[in-house]
Design an enzyme around this catalytic site. Structure first.
Site, PDB file in Angstrom:
ATOM      1  N   GLU A 116       0.566 -12.083  -7.948  1.00  0.00           N
ATOM      2  CA  GLU A 116       1.682 -11.177  -7.720  1.00  0.00           C
ATOM      3  C   GLU A 116       1.723 -10.694  -6.279  1.00  0.00           C
ATOM      4  O   GLU A 116       0.707 -10.656  -5.592  1.00  0.00           O
ATOM      5  CB  GLU A 116       1.615 -10.003  -8.689  1.00  0.00           C
ATOM      6  CG  GLU A 116       0.236  -9.428  -8.859  1.00  0.00           C
ATOM      7  CD  GLU A 116       0.072  -8.658 -10.167  1.00  0.00           C
ATOM      8  OE1 GLU A 116       0.144  -7.432 -10.112  1.00  0.00           O
ATOM      9  OE2 GLU A 116      -0.136  -9.277 -11.220  1.00  0.00           O
ATOM     10  N   CYS A 129       2.839  -6.894   0.319  1.00  0.00           N
ATOM     11  CA  CYS A 129       1.445  -6.901  -0.122  1.00  0.00           C
ATOM     12  C   CYS A 129       1.199  -8.236  -0.814  1.00  0.00           C
ATOM     13  O   CYS A 129       1.891  -8.565  -1.786  1.00  0.00           O
ATOM     14  CB  CYS A 129       1.206  -5.742  -1.081  1.00  0.00           C
ATOM     15  SG  CYS A 129      -0.474  -5.707  -1.750  1.00  0.00           S
ATOM     16  N   CYS A 136     -10.120 -12.478  -9.213  1.00  0.00           N
ATOM     17  CA  CYS A 136     -11.053 -11.996  -8.191  1.00  0.00           C
ATOM     18  C   CYS A 136     -12.463 -12.038  -8.763  1.00  0.00           C
ATOM     19  O   CYS A 136     -12.666 -11.743  -9.938  1.00  0.00           O
ATOM     20  CB  CYS A 136     -10.695 -10.564  -7.782  1.00  0.00           C
ATOM     21  SG  CYS A 136     -11.759  -9.906  -6.472  1.00  0.00           S
ATOM     22  N   CYS A 140     -15.246  -5.465  -9.614  1.00  0.00           N
ATOM     23  CA  CYS A 140     -15.176  -3.990  -9.590  1.00  0.00           C
ATOM     24  C   CYS A 140     -14.636  -3.510 -10.942  1.00  0.00           C
ATOM     25  O   CYS A 140     -13.562  -3.940 -11.370  1.00  0.00           O
ATOM     26  CB  CYS A 140     -14.287  -3.515  -8.451  1.00  0.00           C
ATOM     27  SG  CYS A 140     -14.884  -4.046  -6.821  1.00  0.00           S
ATOM     28  N   CYS A 143     -10.933  -2.111 -11.629  1.00  0.00           N
ATOM     29  CA  CYS A 143      -9.806  -2.900 -11.121  1.00  0.00           C
ATOM     30  C   CYS A 143      -9.378  -3.936 -12.145  1.00  0.00           C
ATOM     31  O   CYS A 143     -10.200  -4.714 -12.637  1.00  0.00           O
ATOM     32  CB  CYS A 143     -10.232  -3.579  -9.816  1.00  0.00           C
ATOM     33  SG  CYS A 143      -9.063  -4.810  -9.229  1.00  0.00           S
ATOM     34  N   GLY A 191      -7.388 -10.509  -5.517  1.00  0.00           N
ATOM     35  CA  GLY A 191      -8.404 -11.284  -4.808  1.00  0.00           C
ATOM     36  C   GLY A 191      -9.108 -10.510  -3.707  1.00  0.00           C
ATOM     37  O   GLY A 191      -8.650  -9.445  -3.280  1.00  0.00           O
ATOM     38  N   GLU A 192     -10.229 -11.063  -3.258  1.00  0.00           N
ATOM     39  CA  GLU A 192     -10.990 -10.540  -2.117  1.00  0.00           C
ATOM     40  C   GLU A 192     -10.687 -11.467  -0.935  1.00  0.00           C
ATOM     41  O   GLU A 192     -11.155 -12.604  -0.881  1.00  0.00           O
ATOM     42  CB  GLU A 192     -12.487 -10.543  -2.454  1.00  0.00           C
ATOM     43  CG  GLU A 192     -13.438 -10.472  -1.257  1.00  0.00           C
ATOM     44  CD  GLU A 192     -13.161  -9.310  -0.305  1.00  0.00           C
ATOM     45  OE1 GLU A 192     -13.065  -9.564   0.916  1.00  0.00           O
ATOM     46  OE2 GLU A 192     -13.039  -8.164  -0.774  1.00  0.00           O
ATOM     47  N   SER A 225      -7.861  -6.518   3.948  1.00  0.00           N
ATOM     48  CA  SER A 225      -8.719  -5.618   3.180  1.00  0.00           C
ATOM     49  C   SER A 225      -9.957  -6.373   2.695  1.00  0.00           C
ATOM     50  O   SER A 225      -9.910  -7.578   2.469  1.00  0.00           O
ATOM     51  CB  SER A 225      -7.879  -5.117   2.001  1.00  0.00           C
ATOM     52  OG  SER A 225      -8.671  -4.728   0.937  1.00  0.00           O
ATOM     53  N   SER A 248     -12.664  -1.268   1.573  1.00  0.00           N
ATOM     54  CA  SER A 248     -12.606  -0.566   0.286  1.00  0.00           C
ATOM     55  C   SER A 248     -13.999  -0.027  -0.015  1.00  0.00           C
ATOM     56  O   SER A 248     -14.849  -0.742  -0.536  1.00  0.00           O
ATOM     57  CB  SER A 248     -12.156  -1.536  -0.814  1.00  0.00           C
ATOM     58  OG  SER A 248     -10.845  -1.982  -0.550  1.00  0.00           O
ATOM     59  N   LEU A 249     -14.227   1.238   0.313  1.00  0.00           N
ATOM     60  CA  LEU A 249     -15.573   1.802   0.201  1.00  0.00           C
ATOM     61  C   LEU A 249     -15.798   2.434  -1.176  1.00  0.00           C
ATOM     62  O   LEU A 249     -16.750   2.111  -1.871  1.00  0.00           O
ATOM     63  CB  LEU A 249     -15.802   2.813   1.319  1.00  0.00           C
ATOM     64  CG  LEU A 249     -17.249   3.182   1.612  1.00  0.00           C
ATOM     65  CD1 LEU A 249     -18.051   1.977   2.099  1.00  0.00           C
ATOM     66  CD2 LEU A 249     -17.337   4.307   2.639  1.00  0.00           C
ATOM     67  N   HIS A 250     -14.920   3.358  -1.550  1.00  0.00           N
ATOM     68  CA  HIS A 250     -14.889   3.980  -2.886  1.00  0.00           C
ATOM     69  C   HIS A 250     -16.085   4.864  -3.233  1.00  0.00           C
ATOM     70  O   HIS A 250     -16.048   5.563  -4.250  1.00  0.00           O
ATOM     71  CB  HIS A 250     -14.675   2.946  -3.992  1.00  0.00           C
ATOM     72  CG  HIS A 250     -13.468   2.084  -3.803  1.00  0.00           C
ATOM     73  ND1 HIS A 250     -12.249   2.594  -3.404  1.00  0.00           N
ATOM     74  CD2 HIS A 250     -13.301   0.737  -3.929  1.00  0.00           C
ATOM     75  CE1 HIS A 250     -11.380   1.603  -3.305  1.00  0.00           C
ATOM     76  NE2 HIS A 250     -11.989   0.474  -3.610  1.00  0.00           N
ATOM     77  N   ASN A 328      -4.456   4.133  -9.876  1.00  0.00           N
ATOM     78  CA  ASN A 328      -3.388   3.694 -10.774  1.00  0.00           C
ATOM     79  C   ASN A 328      -4.079   3.259 -12.067  1.00  0.00           C
ATOM     80  O   ASN A 328      -4.606   2.147 -12.136  1.00  0.00           O
ATOM     81  CB  ASN A 328      -2.689   2.494 -10.129  1.00  0.00           C
ATOM     82  CG  ASN A 328      -1.178   2.627 -10.151  1.00  0.00           C
ATOM     83  OD1 ASN A 328      -0.633   3.343 -10.970  1.00  0.00           O
ATOM     84  ND2 ASN A 328      -0.519   1.929  -9.252  1.00  0.00           N
ATOM     85  N   CYS A 371      -2.359  -3.718  -8.264  1.00  0.00           N
ATOM     86  CA  CYS A 371      -2.450  -5.173  -8.247  1.00  0.00           C
ATOM     87  C   CYS A 371      -3.281  -5.684  -9.411  1.00  0.00           C
ATOM     88  O   CYS A 371      -4.331  -5.160  -9.731  1.00  0.00           O
ATOM     89  CB  CYS A 371      -3.039  -5.632  -6.924  1.00  0.00           C
ATOM     90  SG  CYS A 371      -1.796  -5.476  -5.653  1.00  0.00           S
TER      91      CYS A 371
END
Length: 378
Positions: A116, A129, A136, A140, A143, A191-192, A225, A248-250, A328, A371
């Protein structure tokens, strides 16, 4: 909920390589530089100079109907288009939000894989985007895409086609606000990106190559990213293309980040942040730290203080910016967005330490904007 009462988070294994035996997508001019396109036609016994005309139709005029390519000889047109402009993806569904200025498209690739992309028009810019992998492998747990695993890497041209499709929609006035152009691209879809490094860098080069070799965008309008593949961040640092790096640390501590972002078991917070800092030092481009705010998990005040300390340990020369993302939530998930009061306190504490902080505008949440959500329910 305190940290101590939490159940351990179950995670899938990390996957760096796509499954073997996947067929490759058809070769497309988006995969090749100018010399490669010319050479391919010549190998097929076709005139090499036609490559530039095909590139002008694709990147310059954003044409997708071969019948409009009237400068190509009718007898050769089908052969030329088949050689360099094969169909790569079919739109299955497009959902709209924000009065039509956010458009999310679910694409079916040649092998049935689903990806997408999202086109977002703002008063001063239009951003696409893009996805870089079908699925992926970074696992995570919060996600939607990460929980589906990795199906395959996308080709350079499949990545580029998402941007070109958005550029066509803008040029044709299909997005409210009149005809316009795409100014920004963010590699924040499925994806990464750095796990599909070669194709992603190829796509970035096509986006910045001057027309008709590419779309002629500014590298400053492109954001790549990553969850923190340190060797690839170091490689990107040396590419000489000053894109914006988004990390993307989180979580600011290894204990929590090991659970939320499993790659952290390979590359610690300190190693990952240092690689991002070095990217900023070499490229002179400010790094964006992405931080999804999850209620009771990573949004505590003490973690805001720790995040500020970690980032400030490299100096306060403006190398970094924190982008807080209200999560989200996916249906039935225990992961929920932070309480607005906790989010405000998080911002206050980061700003008190001199860290520029913004909260991302959550566009498209009513169309499964996060995503991976659309493909997951298909």
């Amino acid at each position: 909920m305190s940290d101590s009462t939490q159940q351990p988070i179950k995670t899938l294994p990390l996957v760096f390589d796509e499954p073997r035996g996947r067929k490759k997508p058809p070769r497309h001019l988006g995969d090749l530089d100018e010399a490669g396109r010319k050479a391919l036609l010549e190998e097929m016994g076709l005139p090499g100079f036609r490559a530039k005309q095909l590139s002008m139709h694709y990147f310059g005029r954003l044409v997708d109907d071969p019948q409009l390519m009237t400068d190509l000889p009718a007898a050769q047109r089908d052969e030329l288009v088949a050689a360099l402009l094969p169909d790569l993806m079919t739109p299955l569904r497009t959902l709209e939000a924000d009065k039509g200025t956010t458009r999310k498209t679910l694409w079916k690739l040649f092998d049935g894989a689903l990806v997408e992309s999202v086109l977002m028009r703002y008063p001063d810019r239009a951003t696409v985007c893009v996805s870089s992998q079908a699925g992926c492998g970074m696992a995570c747990p919060f996600c939607a895409t990460g929980q589906g695993g990795l199906q395959r890497n996308m080709s350079t041209a499949e990545i580029v086609e998402q941007v070109v499709a958005g550029a066509r929609s803008m040029a044709r006035g299909e997005v409210p606000g009149g005809p316009g152009r795409v100014s920004n691209v963010v590699f924040m879809g499925m994806g990464e990106p750095l796990a599909n490094y070669k194709a992603v860098i190829g796509a970035v080069r096509r986006l910045v190559d001057p027309s008709p070799a590419g779309l002629g965008m500014s590298a400053r309008g492109i954001t790549v990213s990553t969850v923190g593949l340190v060797p690839r961040i170091n490689q990107l640092t040396e590419e000489g293309i000053p894109v914006t790096l988004a990390l993307s640390l989180h979580a600011p501590d290894d204990e929590l980040r090991n659970e939320l972002v499993p790659i952290n078991t390979r590359f610690s917070v300190a190693e990952t942040v240092e690689a991002a800092w070095n990217y900023a030092r070499v490229t002179k481009r400010r790094v964006s730290i992405e931080y999804a705010m999850m209620r009771g998990i990573n949004d505590q005040a003490h973690r805001a203080d720790l995040l500020g300390d970690v980032l400030n340990s490299y100096g306060d020369w403006g190398w970094v910016h924190v982008n807080l993302i209200p999560l989200n939530p996916t249906p039935g998930s225990k992961w929920t967005a932070s309480d607005p009061a906790d989010e405000r306190e998080f911002v206050r504490r980061l700003e008190a330490k001199g860290i520029p902080t913004t909260v991302r505008d959550t566009r498209g949440s009513d169309i499964d904007g996060a995503c991976g959500q659309l493909a997951a329910v298909e």
